[in-house]
Structures are given as C-alpha cells and as structure tokens.
Design a protein around this motif. Structure first.
Motif, mmCIF file in Angstrom:
data_model
loop_
_atom_site.group_PDB
_atom_site.id
_atom_site.type_symbol
_atom_site.label_atom_id
_atom_site.label_comp_id
_atom_site.label_asym_id
_atom_site.label_seq_id
_atom_site.Cartn_x
_atom_site.Cartn_y
_atom_site.Cartn_z
ATOM 1 N N ARG A 295 1.097 -1.181 -0.111
ATOM 2 C CA ARG A 295 -0.110 0.295 -0.028
ATOM 3 C C ARG A 295 1.081 1.046 -0.314
ATOM 4 N NH1 ARG A 295 -2.713 -2.681 4.471
ATOM 5 N NH2 ARG A 295 -5.155 -3.661 4.056
ATOM 6 N N PRO A 296 1.464 1.928 -1.256
ATOM 7 C CA PRO A 296 1.697 2.456 -0.998
ATOM 8 C C PRO A 296 1.703 4.050 -0.552
ATOM 9 C CG PRO A 296 1.133 2.434 -3.553
ATOM 10 C CD PRO A 296 1.329 1.184 -2.601
ATOM 11 N N GLU A 297 1.849 5.185 0.053
ATOM 12 C CA GLU A 297 1.647 5.736 1.143
ATOM 13 C C GLU A 297 0.952 7.157 -0.169
ATOM 14 O OE1 GLU A 297 4.346 8.237 3.339
ATOM 15 O OE2 GLU A 297 4.231 6.107 3.915
ATOM 16 N N LYS A 298 -0.160 8.088 0.874
ATOM 17 C CA LYS A 298 -1.028 9.238 -0.549
ATOM 18 C C LYS A 298 -0.338 9.854 -1.132
ATOM 19 C CE LYS A 298 -4.565 11.838 -0.447
ATOM 20 N NZ LYS A 298 -5.845 13.099 0.715
ATOM 21 N N LYS A 299 1.532 10.361 -0.545
ATOM 22 C CA LYS A 299 1.565 11.031 -0.977
ATOM 23 C C LYS A 299 2.435 10.593 -2.454
ATOM 24 C CE LYS A 299 5.016 14.726 -0.223
ATOM 25 N NZ LYS A 299 6.420 15.157 1.000
ATOM 26 N N ARG A 300 2.797 9.254 -1.715
ATOM 27 C CA ARG A 300 3.332 8.276 -3.328
ATOM 28 C C ARG A 300 2.471 8.593 -4.029
ATOM 29 N NH1 ARG A 300 5.975 7.526 -7.576
ATOM 30 N NH2 ARG A 300 7.328 6.056 -8.152
ATOM 31 N N VAL A 301 1.367 8.134 -4.128
ATOM 32 C CA VAL A 301 0.494 7.737 -5.380
ATOM 33 C C VAL A 301 -0.196 9.046 -5.560
ATOM 34 C CG1 VAL A 301 -2.039 6.884 -5.383
ATOM 35 C CG2 VAL A 301 -0.218 5.638 -3.935
ATOM 36 N N LEU A 302 -0.051 9.993 -5.250
ATOM 37 C CA LEU A 302 -0.205 10.922 -6.118
ATOM 38 C C LEU A 302 0.287 11.947 -6.799
ATOM 39 C CD1 LEU A 302 -2.828 13.100 -3.425
ATOM 40 C CD2 LEU A 302 -3.668 12.065 -5.671
ATOM 41 N N GLY A 303 1.929 11.635 -6.285
ATOM 42 C CA GLY A 303 2.803 11.663 -6.883
ATOM 43 C C GLY A 303 3.084 10.737 -8.867
ATOM 44 N N PHE A 304 2.194 10.267 -8.790
ATOM 45 C CA PHE A 304 2.728 8.866 -9.714
ATOM 46 C C PHE A 304 2.759 9.866 -10.631
ATOM 47 C CE2 PHE A 304 0.501 4.579 -7.675
ATOM 48 C CZ PHE A 304 1.946 4.866 -7.278
ATOM 49 N N THR A 305 3.493 9.630 -12.178
ATOM 50 C CA THR A 305 3.523 10.077 -12.935
ATOM 51 C C THR A 305 2.978 9.467 -14.263
ATOM 52 O OG1 THR A 305 5.431 8.588 -14.384
ATOM 53 C CG2 THR A 305 6.355 10.683 -13.009
ATOM 54 N N ALA A 306 2.472 9.495 -15.652
ATOM 55 C CA ALA A 306 1.748 8.599 -16.222
ATOM 56 C C ALA A 306 2.449 7.351 -15.657
ATOM 57 C CB ALA A 306 2.012 8.960 -17.902
ATOM 58 N N ASP A 307 3.928 7.080 -16.395
ATOM 59 C CA ASP A 307 4.765 6.082 -17.029
ATOM 60 C C ASP A 307 4.514 5.242 -14.762
ATOM 61 O OD1 ASP A 307 5.632 5.826 -19.606
ATOM 62 O OD2 ASP A 307 7.682 6.997 -18.210
ATOM 63 N N ASP A 308 4.791 5.690 -14.219
ATOM 64 C CA ASP A 308 4.416 5.486 -12.987
ATOM 65 C C ASP A 308 2.407 3.826 -13.351
ATOM 66 O OD1 ASP A 308 6.335 5.518 -11.583
ATOM 67 O OD2 ASP A 308 6.037 7.918 -10.879
ATOM 68 N N VAL A 309 1.762 5.078 -13.619
ATOM 69 C CA VAL A 309 0.317 4.378 -13.808
ATOM 70 C C VAL A 309 0.047 2.739 -14.274
ATOM 71 C CG1 VAL A 309 -1.609 5.319 -14.578
ATOM 72 C CG2 VAL A 309 -0.731 6.312 -13.239
ATOM 73 N N ARG A 310 1.503 3.137 -15.482
ATOM 74 C CA ARG A 310 1.355 2.022 -16.558
ATOM 75 C C ARG A 310 1.831 1.180 -15.231
ATOM 76 N NH1 ARG A 310 2.376 6.149 -20.316
ATOM 77 N NH2 ARG A 310 1.384 6.296 -21.969
ATOM 78 N N VAL A 311 3.025 1.404 -15.286
ATOM 79 C CA VAL A 311 4.220 -0.016 -14.331
ATOM 80 C C VAL A 311 3.084 -0.640 -13.078
ATOM 81 C CG1 VAL A 311 5.548 0.381 -12.890
ATOM 82 C CG2 VAL A 311 6.112 0.845 -14.291
ATOM 83 N N VAL A 312 1.967 0.534 -12.279
ATOM 84 C CA VAL A 312 0.892 -0.017 -11.640
ATOM 85 C C VAL A 312 -0.074 -0.990 -11.525
ATOM 86 C CG1 VAL A 312 -0.491 1.002 -9.414
ATOM 87 C CG2 VAL A 312 1.801 2.010 -9.677
ATOM 88 N N LEU A 313 -0.521 -0.596 -12.990
ATOM 89 C CA LEU A 313 -1.816 -1.104 -13.539
ATOM 90 C C LEU A 313 -0.948 -2.607 -14.685
ATOM 91 C CD1 LEU A 313 -3.886 1.483 -15.505
ATOM 92 C CD2 LEU A 313 -4.078 -0.161 -13.524
ATOM 93 N N ARG A 314 0.250 -2.475 -13.929
ATOM 94 C CA ARG A 314 1.309 -4.356 -15.047
ATOM 95 C C ARG A 314 1.294 -5.155 -13.244
ATOM 96 N NH1 ARG A 314 3.895 -4.753 -19.057
ATOM 97 N NH2 ARG A 314 5.940 -5.125 -18.314
ATOM 98 N N LYS A 315 1.703 -4.429 -12.162
ATOM 99 C CA LYS A 315 2.020 -4.753 -11.147
ATOM 100 C C LYS A 315 0.277 -5.407 -10.699
ATOM 101 C CE LYS A 315 5.704 -2.378 -9.715
ATOM 102 N NZ LYS A 315 6.498 -2.577 -8.892
ATOM 103 N N PHE A 316 -0.059 -5.130 -11.314
ATOM 104 C CA PHE A 316 -1.605 -5.009 -10.327
ATOM 105 C C PHE A 316 -1.812 -6.726 -10.857
ATOM 106 C CE2 PHE A 316 -7.009 -4.281 -10.574
ATOM 107 C CZ PHE A 316 -6.764 -4.380 -9.096
ATOM 108 N N VAL A 317 -1.907 -6.596 -11.696
ATOM 109 C CA VAL A 317 -1.857 -8.399 -12.272
ATOM 110 C C VAL A 317 -0.593 -9.510 -12.694
ATOM 111 C CG1 VAL A 317 -4.104 -7.421 -13.337
ATOM 112 C CG2 VAL A 317 -1.779 -7.235 -14.765
#
Length: 305
Positions: free
Chosen positions: A151-173
C-alpha cells in the motif's frame, strides 16, 4: 457490530479518532455524510439514481446498492451522525487487490465554489488527471500471507507520473512481488483479470457504451474501483474481477449533454489496460502517451489553460 474497513484505499479513514466510514458483517458500508452541501448532494444522487427508470439494469450493477441513510455513532466519538448506508462492495473478496481510479481530466464543476475549483484544478495539474484523463487515488496489491499488502503512501500515489501509472497497472496483475524493483512486472494474471468476456476490460467497455449515450448525469471527481482476488487465481478459481463506481458528492445534472470529461478519462484507462493485454511484455514508454494525447484532445476539455 460496526468496525473500520480493512480494505479502504482512499478517502477519509476512521482511524485515530477521525470521522470515517464503517462496515458491518452483513455487507453494508456506512459513509458519514459530509457536513456541507456535498453530503446532501450525494444523498440526492443516490435517491435519483435508484428511482430513475432510464438506468439499465446492466449498468446498475456497477454502482453500490443504496439502502438509505441512518443515524449512527460516529467513528470519531462525537455522537450520533448521519451516514449513507451502501453496499460494501469489497465484502465478497478475500484479501482483494484494489485500485481506486479517479476519472476525468477535470474534477471540478462550474457550480462549485471558487475555492474548491482552484484546489481541484491545482491537484488535477499536479497529478496525471490532465495528462491521462484519470489519476490513481489509492491502491493495495496483495503480495503474500507473510508480506500482506503493498500500500504505497498517499503522497507517493499522488506523485505518480504517467509511466508510474502504467507500471502500477501491470503490477496489479502480476505474480511477482509488487515491491520487487529489480524485475519487471510479469503480467501473468492480465488475461484472468483484465481479459475475457467478464473481465475488467469488458466491464469498462460496457460502461463506456452507456456513457457514449447517457446525458442524465455528469460525474465529476468520481472513482472507479477495480478489484479482484489474487489468491483465487492461485487456487484455479475465478479472479472475481469487477469494477464499481463510487463517490458521487460532485455529480451534476447532465442537461441533455454527454459527459465527455468522464468518457474521455474512461477511454484513456481502457486504452492503457488494452495495451497491457495486447503487449504484456513491453515496457511503458512515453511515445505511446504522446501519440495518444495528440489524437484525443478532449482530455483537456474544460480546463482553463
């Protein structure tokens, strides 16, 4: 017996003497009404949505069931307080992986106060809302019985870049640990979670088809919860993948106009998930994002730029 939700990934938490939602063992979620007009607006939305005959049944399944309102002892110990009584949408999941995705390049609406508009606009600009048409507000990914959840901290999540979002959506599965920074997410569960006739992508496309026609509501600052059970996949069972829309304190009347703000963000999320399914082994890259933005200028509609 009311208790604090174990799997709340965003919003106000009922911890440390603060006001927040509660759940019970019967599958109900008790959300305290926000003290200003947002509380009454959310009650008005649920009341209108529940009784509106123009909402198809296959779309209603994407929204929590509304059971009305109830005075309950507040989680902060301040006494009786009005709560929305809703379906606890994660109650049927064991150790669920969850991502809260706030949809729309614009999370404010014209009727809001100037202070709210400026605060929302600042956050939209500082996150991926403007660039992608959505942002991740919170998440948890089940790792193992020993490690529990990432569970990444809220501050880290809100700091996600577009590439971070792609990586997280991949980590999710992925089957490898979400905390492992030395290896790429393997996306081994992508077909079981995102794909198939009942997977998350199919559900998002079903929702998209409705938003291409519906002009009843405009959904500002609403989220899509994506969730599934990783342990079920390990046991050879269905992932239980599903989506739910939540948070309706800023919904306004559609007045016969399509909600392009929500639709644009939804299309962006669909595209990103589709890319994971078609190219699970490819690393995220900025060129893809740039090409997408050139062809989908509606993601910037409604901004003051």
């Amino acid at each position: 017996m009311l208790k604090v939700p174990d799997h709340q990934v965003a919003g106000h938490h009922a911890r440390d003497g603060k006001l927040g939602p509660l759940i019970d063992d019967s599958g109900r979620f008790y959300k305290p009404l926000q003290g200003d007009e947002r509380g009454s607006k959310e009650v008005a939305f649920y009341t209108s949505f529940s009784s509106n005959a123009r909402i198809p049944d296959h779309i209603r399944r994407f929204f929590p069931i509304f059971y009305g309102t109830q005075l309950l002892e507040a989680s902060d110990g301040s006494g009786l307080y009005p709560h929305l009584v809703l379906q606890d949408v994660v109650s049927g999941h064991h150790n669920p992986c969850i991502i809260d995705v706030k949809i729309g390049s614009r999370t404010w609406y014209l009727q809001a106060s100037e202070d709210y508009i400026q605060r929302s606009l600042k956050k939209d600009r500082e996150t991926t809302s403007l660039s992608l048409g959505f942002r991740i507000s919170g998440l948890q990914i089940y790792d193992s019985e020993e490690s529990g959840f990432w569970r990444p901290e809220k501050k880290r999540v809100l700091g996600f870049t577009a590439d971070d979002v792609r990586v997280v959506l991949r980590k999710f599965v992925s089957s490898n640990s979400p905390t492992d920074s030395d290896s790429e997410p393997d996306c081994s569960f992508a077909s079981a979670v995102y794909g198939g006739s009942t997977g998350i992508l199919a559900q998002l496309l079903e929702l998209k088809a409705w938003f291409e026609d519906q002009t009843i509501f405009h959904f500002f600052s609403c989220s899509i919860l994506m969730m599934y059970d990783k342990e079920a996949i390990f046991k050879g069972m269905s992932s239980g993948a599903e989506i739910k829309l939540i948070d309706f304190a800023h919904v306004v009347e559609g007045e016969g106009v399509i909600d392009h703000n929500f639709l644009g963000g939804l299309c962006s999320l669909i595209k990103m998930i589709s890319e994971i399914l078609t190219s699970p082994d490819e690393n995220p890259n900025k060129t893809c994002l740039q090409d997408y933005e050139k062809n989908h200028s509606y993601l910037e509609n409604g901004t003051t730029e």
